[in-house]
Enzyme design. Structure first.
Site, short mmCIF file in Angstrom:
data_model
loop_
_atom_site.label_atom_id
_atom_site.label_comp_id
_atom_site.label_asym_id
_atom_site.label_seq_id
_atom_site.Cartn_x
_atom_site.Cartn_y
_atom_site.Cartn_z
N TYR A 206 44.66 37.15 37.87
CA TYR A 206 43.21 37.32 37.89
C TYR A 206 42.70 37.50 39.32
O TYR A 206 42.97 36.67 40.18
CB TYR A 206 42.51 36.13 37.24
CG TYR A 206 41.05 36.39 36.93
CD1 TYR A 206 40.66 36.95 35.70
CD2 TYR A 206 40.05 36.11 37.86
CE1 TYR A 206 39.33 37.22 35.42
CE2 TYR A 206 38.72 36.38 37.58
CZ TYR A 206 38.37 36.94 36.37
OH TYR A 206 37.05 37.22 36.09
N PHE A 263 33.03 42.25 37.87
CA PHE A 263 34.19 42.77 38.62
C PHE A 263 35.34 41.83 38.31
O PHE A 263 35.27 40.63 38.59
CB PHE A 263 33.94 42.78 40.12
CG PHE A 263 35.17 43.10 40.94
CD1 PHE A 263 35.31 44.35 41.53
CD2 PHE A 263 36.20 42.18 41.11
CE1 PHE A 263 36.44 44.67 42.27
CE2 PHE A 263 37.34 42.49 41.84
CZ PHE A 263 37.45 43.74 42.43
N GLU A 264 36.39 42.37 37.74
CA GLU A 264 37.63 41.61 37.63
C GLU A 264 38.80 42.58 37.53
O GLU A 264 38.69 43.63 36.89
CB GLU A 264 37.61 40.63 36.44
CG GLU A 264 37.36 41.24 35.09
CD GLU A 264 37.24 40.18 33.98
OE1 GLU A 264 37.15 38.97 34.29
OE2 GLU A 264 37.23 40.57 32.80
N ILE A 265 39.86 42.25 38.22
CA ILE A 265 41.12 42.96 38.10
C ILE A 265 42.10 41.94 37.55
O ILE A 265 42.34 40.91 38.17
CB ILE A 265 41.61 43.51 39.46
CG1 ILE A 265 40.55 44.45 40.06
CG2 ILE A 265 42.94 44.24 39.29
CD1 ILE A 265 40.90 44.96 41.45
#
Length: 366
Positions: A206, A263-265
């Protein structure tokens, strides 16, 4: 009557302009017709472009047709700052079919392939066991308090979908990593290194850029439900977890810190794991996504912090980002290296409402 030379030039210019307009209009309608032909065979997938990035990853955007201008703003930002070099594909999801205009304009704005899909009804609408009267009562209470989206049912549907269903969509099954992007956001810096490859090489699950406190009125019973779950399944807690990021008293109460999930990768294998599926199903049965207004941000954050080692979380300092009024603007050498176009004075990292200092302390402990 004979025309003078200047008049001839004007007439010829006018004729040329008409020809160009007609030609471009023919192209536009040709594209429109091809897209319309495929809409009956959803999901629609635009032609692929060569991919330079090596990770098994995609951008993911949940958007409405009416948000096209804001969507295009985001696509210009992410293409200019990153994807014109790496050409990762996009997946666009909507609770209704995308219009030919939306598809045509977004495919024209990106340097890679794109897929367009509809969210299954059973993944979007609230389940039949939800008490309608209690749902309406809860929405009214939050709306009367002036809580953002407090009276919105579509927002609740979206939060539940983002919490427990997006990674199950057919268009995402062949991908492992995703970068969630939203309409009308900014990316301020040139991103030269591949964040997806970084996640893969360093076993991260995460990644985030902004972390802050949640509105307590939206999640009054979420932490109690979480404690019930961990008491039932204590073996699911990671040994080196980030509980201290979420709680100041060893888990007795929740300090409301969460990663801002617009926003998350992240690694979808984590969401697809038995641990997370079991956690989501437990929460979903409580009805808090509807009776209260549980957001996917605290749900994702709590799960990542408790069920994965803290070393698998990552702050993407080099990615300058803005959503709404909050932004992360890199400082020092990172700002210069990234050729960032943001005000360093407006960096949210250590604002009084930011949880970044708590995150930092996770890695200062011995």
């Amino acid at each position: 009557m004979l025309l003078s030379n200047p008049q001839r030039v004007l007439v010829l210019a006018l004729i040329f302009r008409i020809i160009i307009i007609v030609f471009l209009d023919d192209i536009r309608w040709s594209i429109h017709a091809r897209i319309q032909k495929h809409l009956d065979q959803y999901p629609f997938i635009s032609p692929k472009a060569a991919q330079v990035g090596t990770a098994n990853a995609t951008f993911l955007m949940l958007a409405r047709n009416s948000e096209i201008e804001d969507v295009l703003h985001t696509l210009r930002q992410i293409e200019t700052s990153f994807n014109h070099r790496f050409h990762y594909p996009y997946v666009f999801l909507n609770d209704v079919q995308f219009t030919p205009e939306f598809i045509a304009r977004t495919t024209s704005a990106i340097s890679s392939s794109a897929s367009y899909g509809v969210v299954p009804t059973e993944h979007w609408n609230h389940p039949p066991e939800i008490d309608e009267e209690r749902l309406q009562r809860g929405m009214k209470e939050l709306a009367d308090k002036g809580v953002d989206y407090g009276g919105s049912l579509p927002y609740r549907n979206m939060c539940r979908f983002n919490s427990g269903f997006f990674y199950r969509h057919e268009l995402l099954q062949n991908y492992r990593y995703y970068w969630r992007i939203e309409p009308e956001v900014d990316f301020f810096c040139q991103i030269h290194d591949d964040p997806f490859q970084f996640m893969q090489d360093n076993n991260k699950i995460y990644g985030f850029t902004i972390t802050l406190y949640e509105f307590e009125a939206t999640i009054p019973t979420l932490w109690q439900a979480t404690k019930e779950f961990t008491q039932l399944y204590p073996e699911l807690l990671a040994e080196s977890n980030a509980l201290d990021f979420l709680s100041d008293d060893k888990g007795a109460t929740y300090n409301l810190c969460h990663f801002w999930s617009n926003f998350e990768i992240a690694d979808m294998n984590f969401w697809r794991s038995d641990t997370y599926r079991k956690f989501f199903d437990f929460l979903d049965a409580k009805g808090g996504f509807y009776y209260e207004r549980w957001g996917d941000a605290p749900v994702h954050s709590i799960a990542a912090a408790l069920f994965a080692p803290k070393e698998q979380l990552h702050f993407f300092n080099e990615i300058g980002y803005r959503h709404g009024t909050l932004q992360h603007c890199p400082q020092g050498e990172v700002f210069t290296k990234g050729q960032c176009q943001c005000s360093r004075r407006r960096n949210f990292d250590y604002d009084g409402y930011s949880c970044k200092p708590r995150y930092d302390r996770l890695f200062e402990q011995h």
